[in-house]
Design a protein around this motif. Structure first.
Motif, PDB file in Angstrom:
ATOM      1  N   VAL A  70      14.347 -13.962 -11.076  1.00 20.14           N
ATOM      2  CA  VAL A  70      15.472 -14.189 -11.218  1.00 20.14           C
ATOM      3  C   VAL A  70      16.540 -13.520 -10.289  1.00 20.14           C
ATOM      4  N   ILE A  71      16.219 -12.365 -10.114  1.00 19.42           N
ATOM      5  CA  ILE A  71      17.182 -11.446  -9.294  1.00 19.42           C
ATOM      6  C   ILE A  71      17.064 -12.139  -7.584  1.00 19.42           C
ATOM      7  N   ASP A  72      15.798 -12.572  -7.347  1.00 21.53           N
ATOM      8  CA  ASP A  72      15.441 -13.095  -6.031  1.00 21.53           C
ATOM      9  C   ASP A  72      16.388 -14.395  -5.877  1.00 21.53           C
ATOM     10  N   TYR A  73      16.351 -15.163  -7.078  1.00 24.65           N
ATOM     11  CA  TYR A  73      17.180 -16.523  -6.919  1.00 24.65           C
ATOM     12  C   TYR A  73      18.607 -16.387  -6.764  1.00 24.65           C
ATOM     13  N   ARG A  74      19.120 -15.055  -7.539  1.00 23.02           N
ATOM     14  CA  ARG A  74      20.393 -14.976  -7.491  1.00 23.02           C
ATOM     15  C   ARG A  74      20.780 -14.547  -6.022  1.00 23.02           C
ATOM     16  N   ASP A  75      20.037 -13.631  -5.398  1.00 27.73           N
ATOM     17  CA  ASP A  75      20.340 -13.088  -4.074  1.00 27.73           C
ATOM     18  C   ASP A  75      20.630 -14.149  -3.122  1.00 27.73           C
ATOM     19  N   LYS A  76      19.286 -14.810  -3.294  1.00 30.08           N
ATOM     20  CA  LYS A  76      19.458 -16.152  -2.238  1.00 30.08           C
ATOM     21  C   LYS A  76      20.523 -17.068  -2.558  1.00 30.08           C
ATOM     22  N   ILE A  77      21.088 -17.306  -3.573  1.00 27.70           N
ATOM     23  CA  ILE A  77      22.272 -18.398  -3.859  1.00 27.70           C
ATOM     24  C   ILE A  77      23.319 -17.482  -3.353  1.00 27.70           C
ATOM     25  N   ASP A  78      23.456 -16.281  -3.442  1.00 27.73           N
ATOM     26  CA  ASP A  78      24.701 -15.538  -2.997  1.00 27.73           C
ATOM     27  C   ASP A  78      24.639 -15.823  -1.416  1.00 27.73           C
ATOM     28  N   ASP A  79      23.615 -15.560  -0.997  1.00 24.45           N
ATOM     29  CA  ASP A  79      23.567 -15.588   0.684  1.00 24.45           C
ATOM     30  C   ASP A  79      23.719 -17.029   1.133  1.00 24.45           C
ATOM     31  N   ILE A  80      23.592 -17.890   0.700  1.00 27.31           N
ATOM     32  CA  ILE A  80      23.723 -19.356   0.955  1.00 27.31           C
ATOM     33  C   ILE A  80      25.316 -19.321   0.630  1.00 27.31           C
ATOM     34  N   ARG A  81      25.770 -18.887  -0.213  1.00 26.12           N
ATOM     35  CA  ARG A  81      27.097 -19.081  -0.667  1.00 26.12           C
ATOM     36  C   ARG A  81      28.196 -18.335   0.464  1.00 26.12           C
ATOM     37  N   GLU A  82      27.873 -17.080   0.729  1.00 22.74           N
ATOM     38  CA  GLU A  82      28.343 -16.303   1.688  1.00 22.74           C
ATOM     39  C   GLU A  82      28.345 -17.037   3.101  1.00 22.74           C
ATOM     40  N   SER A  83      27.092 -17.677   3.525  1.00 17.07           N
ATOM     41  CA  SER A  83      27.257 -18.298   4.717  1.00 17.07           C
ATOM     42  C   SER A  83      27.978 -19.293   4.967  1.00 17.07           C
ATOM     43  N   TRP A  84      28.236 -20.043   3.743  1.00 19.41           N
ATOM     44  CA  TRP A  84      29.019 -21.268   3.675  1.00 19.41           C
ATOM     45  C   TRP A  84      30.365 -21.114   3.854  1.00 19.41           C
ATOM     46  N   LYS A  85      30.765 -19.860   3.036  1.00 18.02           N
ATOM     47  CA  LYS A  85      32.151 -19.329   3.255  1.00 18.02           C
ATOM     48  C   LYS A  85      32.554 -18.879   4.578  1.00 18.02           C
ATOM     49  N   GLU A  86      31.613 -18.056   5.372  1.00 11.39           N
ATOM     50  CA  GLU A  86      31.829 -17.554   6.811  1.00 11.39           C
ATOM     51  C   GLU A  86      31.774 -18.975   7.442  1.00 11.39           C
ATOM     52  N   LEU A  87      31.031 -20.015   7.400  1.00  9.59           N
ATOM     53  CA  LEU A  87      31.320 -20.968   8.143  1.00  9.59           C
ATOM     54  C   LEU A  87      32.624 -21.784   8.308  1.00  9.59           C
ATOM     55  N   ASN A  88      33.002 -21.566   6.973  1.00 10.54           N
ATOM     56  CA  ASN A  88      34.217 -22.302   6.496  1.00 10.54           C
ATOM     57  C   ASN A  88      35.419 -21.523   7.207  1.00 10.54           C
ATOM     58  N   ARG A  89      35.359 -20.274   7.009  1.00  6.23           N
ATOM     59  CA  ARG A  89      36.465 -19.368   7.599  1.00  6.23           C
ATOM     60  C   ARG A  89      36.593 -19.528   8.990  1.00  6.23           C
ATOM     61  N   GLU A  90      35.311 -19.776   9.645  1.00  8.68           N
ATOM     62  CA  GLU A  90      35.538 -19.728  11.121  1.00  8.68           C
ATOM     63  C   GLU A  90      36.077 -21.102  11.610  1.00  8.68           C
ATOM     64  N   GLN A  91      36.034 -22.261  10.827  1.00  3.29           N
ATOM     65  CA  GLN A  91      36.667 -23.446  10.942  1.00  3.29           C
ATOM     66  C   GLN A  91      38.157 -23.337  10.752  1.00  3.29           C
ATOM     67  N   GLU A  92      38.543 -22.483  10.191  1.00  9.34           N
ATOM     68  CA  GLU A  92      40.082 -22.472   9.781  1.00  9.34           C
ATOM     69  C   GLU A  92      40.982 -22.169  11.230  1.00  9.34           C
TER      70      GLU A  92
END
Length: 92
Positions: A70-92
Motif C-alpha cells: 500500500v505504501i509503495d502504491y501511494r508513493d508511485k501515485i504521488d510520483d505520477i501526480r507530481e510529474s503531471w503537475k511539473e509537466l503542466n507548470r512547464e507549459q504555463e
C-alpha cells in the motif's frame, strides 16, 4: 498557454499515461489479492481455534506485506501526480 505541445512534452505525457495504465492494472490485480486475503482472514477469525502460532505468524507476515505494498502504491501515485503537475507548470 498555447495549443502547441513540444515533442518532448508529448513523449513525457505518453510515458506518464503508460505508467499510469500499468500502475492501474497492477493495482487491480493487487486489490483482487487483497479481497482473497480478507476473505481468508475473516474465515479464520470465525474459527479462532484454528489460529495456531504458525498461522498467527503468517497473519503478521501478510499484514506487513500488505502495508508495504500500500505504501509503495501511494508513493508511485504521488510520483505520477507530481510529474503531471511539473509537466503542466512547464507549459504555463
Amino acid at each position: 498557454m498555447s495549443d502547441f505541445t513540444p515533442p518532448d512534452d508529448a513523449a513525457r505525457r505518453e510515458q506518464l499515461s503508460r505508467d499510469f495504465r500499468e500502475l492501474s492494472d497492477d493495482f487491480n490485480k493487487f486489490s483482487e489479492e487483497c479481497a482473497f486475503l480478507c476473505d481468508a482472514f475473516a474465515a479464520l477469525g470465525r474459527e479462532p481455534q484454528y489460529i495456531t502460532p504458525p498461522t498467527g505468524e503468517g497473519f503478521g507476515h501478510i499484514s506487513y506485506w500488505l502495508k508495504c505494498r500500500v505504501i509503495d502504491y501511494r508513493d508511485k501515485i504521488d510520483d505520477i501526480r507530481e510529474s503531471w503537475k511539473e509537466l503542466n507548470r512547464e507549459q504555463e
